[in-house]
Design a protein around this motif. Structure first.
Motif, PDB file in Angstrom:
ATOM      1  N   LEU A  11     108.746 -87.023  74.545  1.00 37.67           N
ATOM      2  CA  LEU A  11     108.868 -88.071  75.557  1.00 37.67           C
ATOM      3  C   LEU A  11     107.835 -87.894  76.672  1.00 37.67           C
ATOM      4  O   LEU A  11     107.331 -88.878  77.222  1.00 37.67           O
ATOM      5  CB  LEU A  11     110.280 -88.057  76.150  1.00 37.67           C
ATOM      6  N   ALA A  12     107.513 -86.644  77.005  1.00 38.91           N
ATOM      7  CA  ALA A  12     106.553 -86.387  78.073  1.00 38.91           C
ATOM      8  C   ALA A  12     105.184 -86.974  77.740  1.00 38.91           C
ATOM      9  O   ALA A  12     104.449 -87.425  78.636  1.00 38.91           O
ATOM     10  CB  ALA A  12     106.441 -84.884  78.332  1.00 38.91           C
ATOM     11  N   LEU A  13     104.841 -86.999  76.446  1.00 37.35           N
ATOM     12  CA  LEU A  13     103.560 -87.586  76.039  1.00 37.35           C
ATOM     13  C   LEU A  13     103.518 -89.087  76.313  1.00 37.35           C
ATOM     14  O   LEU A  13     102.444 -89.669  76.431  1.00 37.35           O
ATOM     15  CB  LEU A  13     103.311 -87.331  74.544  1.00 37.35           C
ATOM     16  N   LEU A  14     104.709 -89.711  76.407  1.00 36.02           N
ATOM     17  CA  LEU A  14     104.794 -91.158  76.635  1.00 36.02           C
ATOM     18  C   LEU A  14     104.833 -91.512  78.110  1.00 36.02           C
ATOM     19  O   LEU A  14     104.930 -92.690  78.448  1.00 36.02           O
ATOM     20  CB  LEU A  14     106.023 -91.712  75.923  1.00 36.02           C
ATOM     21  N   ASP A  15     104.744 -90.513  78.995  1.00 36.60           N
ATOM     22  CA  ASP A  15     104.779 -90.749  80.443  1.00 36.60           C
ATOM     23  C   ASP A  15     103.588 -90.043  81.090  1.00 36.60           C
ATOM     24  O   ASP A  15     103.731 -89.115  81.878  1.00 36.60           O
ATOM     25  CB  ASP A  15     106.097 -90.240  81.031  1.00 36.60           C
ATOM     26  N   PRO A  16     102.348 -90.476  80.742  1.00 37.66           N
ATOM     27  CA  PRO A  16     101.145 -89.775  81.236  1.00 37.66           C
ATOM     28  C   PRO A  16     100.991 -89.823  82.749  1.00 37.66           C
ATOM     29  O   PRO A  16     100.246 -89.032  83.317  1.00 37.66           O
ATOM     30  CB  PRO A  16     100.006 -90.485  80.519  1.00 37.66           C
TER      31      PRO A  16
END
Length: 377
Positions: A367-372
């Motif tokens: 999920l962190a990759l989807l919130d740059p």
């Protein structure tokens, strides 16, 4: 609270949910905490939910977790059930006559919330299922009704999951396996094998779309409720530890002038404050999203909900581990100790296994990759 606290040791020793604890919750009105007022409920806020869970958990973590799971299920009914089911079920929940248990685990796939193996058979007016094996059902022996995840139909893919409500009298229930865990013994979360036939109106939400229900309701309320329970148990234990440390003429334990003691107490307090602050902020975010009609399925919201569960499960256990070390072998680690740290230590060890952190950490990283933008709370 006095009754629930007095039964905490018995619940642990006998691995049972004391019926009088559940009766007290039924009589209190708290079973309908999140039920809308028009159905007789309290229509409380997420902050009220978290505060109540913390208070109950300071008396008995097992009883608080049973209640929290019920509240999560009642929120699902209030938000997602059809009119007929809401009108029939919510007044009973509010009156305390309907305790709802959650059936989401399944033999062979563990705690993967978003898949199901057992399928349903559809008739013109009913859905039928048989042999639904659930290795863990919190308080299942005492439940009046169940929310059960099932594959939408026998040819559906495992991720096409439906949620079905069934009352106890609509089911054939067989207990499977003994309940004898290390901790959380008073939740009496033994396994069940379930078969039943219920009207189509008892399918909650759109068939095959349980993922939406989970992301918008079940996950937010579960993570808030669980985290509040773990925090309540840990802060209750810390309160008792401080009272014991300050007791004049106490026998054993650390010197009150010890720098090591000061450091341990400081670290415990900071960890508890961090969990409390994050819990409050997540309650704010979930409440605001519901008022605005915004989805909680977005990566940012799911990140925050996952972070709350991960932080609370790991930091609260760390605090109680440190409390045991501080109190020592005789006063903290022993079952005969004046403090209940040994029981709470065992209870909180389950927090990382409850919807396992080993599964949640990689999911949170993805999920962190989807919130740059790294939009931190």
């Amino acid at each position: 609270m006095t009754l629930i606290r007095s039964n905490a040791a018995r619940a642990d020793q006998e691995a049972i949910l004391p019926p009088e604890n559940l009766d007290a919750l039924r009589d209190s009105g708290l079973m309908g905490l999140l039920v809308p007022q028009k159905y007789g409920g309290l229509e409380a806020t997420m902050h009220d939910f978290a505060a109540t869970a913390r208070t109950l958990a300071s008396a008995c973590l097992s009883t608080a977790m049973v209640w929290t799971m019920h509240i999560s299920q009642s929120d699902v009914v209030a938000c997602w059930a059809g009119n007929e089911l809401r009108e029939n079920l919510l007044p009973r929940i509010a009156a305390g006559t309907e305790y709802l248990a959650s059936v989401t685990t399944e033999g062979g796939r563990g705690s993967d919330l978003f898949t199901a193996d057992t399928g349903v058979r559809h008739t013109a007016e009913h859905v039928e299922f048989s042999g639904r094996n659930a290795p863990v059902v919190t308080g299942g022996r005492h439940a009046d009704g169940f929310l059960i995840t099932l594959r939408a139909h026998n040819e559906a893919q495992p991720h096409e999951v439906s949620l079905v409500y069934a009352s106890r009298d609509q089911l054939s229930l067989t207990e499977s396996g003994a309940w004898n865990p290390m901790g959380m013994r008073g939740t009496e979360s033994g396994g069940l094998e379930i078969s039943g036939r219920v009207p189509l109106a008892q399918v909650v939400g759109e068939q095959g779309k349980f993922r939406d229900i989970a992301r918008e309701s079940m996950v937010p309320t579960s993570h808030i409720g669980w985290s509040a329970c773990w925090l309540g148990a840990a802060e209750g234990a810390f309160r008792e530890l401080l009272r014991w440390l300050r007791r004049p003429g106490r026998s054993g334990g650390p010197d009150l002038s010890s720098e090591l003691l000061y450091e341990r107490l400081g670290r415990i307090r900071v960890d508890l404050d961090l969990v409390s602050a994050y819990l409050h902020r997540v309650c704010d975010c979930v409440s605001a999203a519901r008022v605005r009609g915004e989805s909680l399925a977005a990566p940012k919201a799911q990140l925050r909900l996952n972070a709350l569960k991960l932080a609370a499960s790991e930091l609260t256990f760390r605090t109680v581990d440190s409390m045991v070390q501080t109190a020592g072998m005789s006063n903290g680690y022993s079952r005969a100790a004046p403090l209940a740290l040994e029981r709470i230590f065992r209870d909180l060890r389950s927090a990382r296994l409850n919807h396992s952190n080993d599964r949640m950490w990689p999911a949170t990283g993805a999920l962190a990759l989807l919130d740059p933008s790294i939009d931190l709370l």
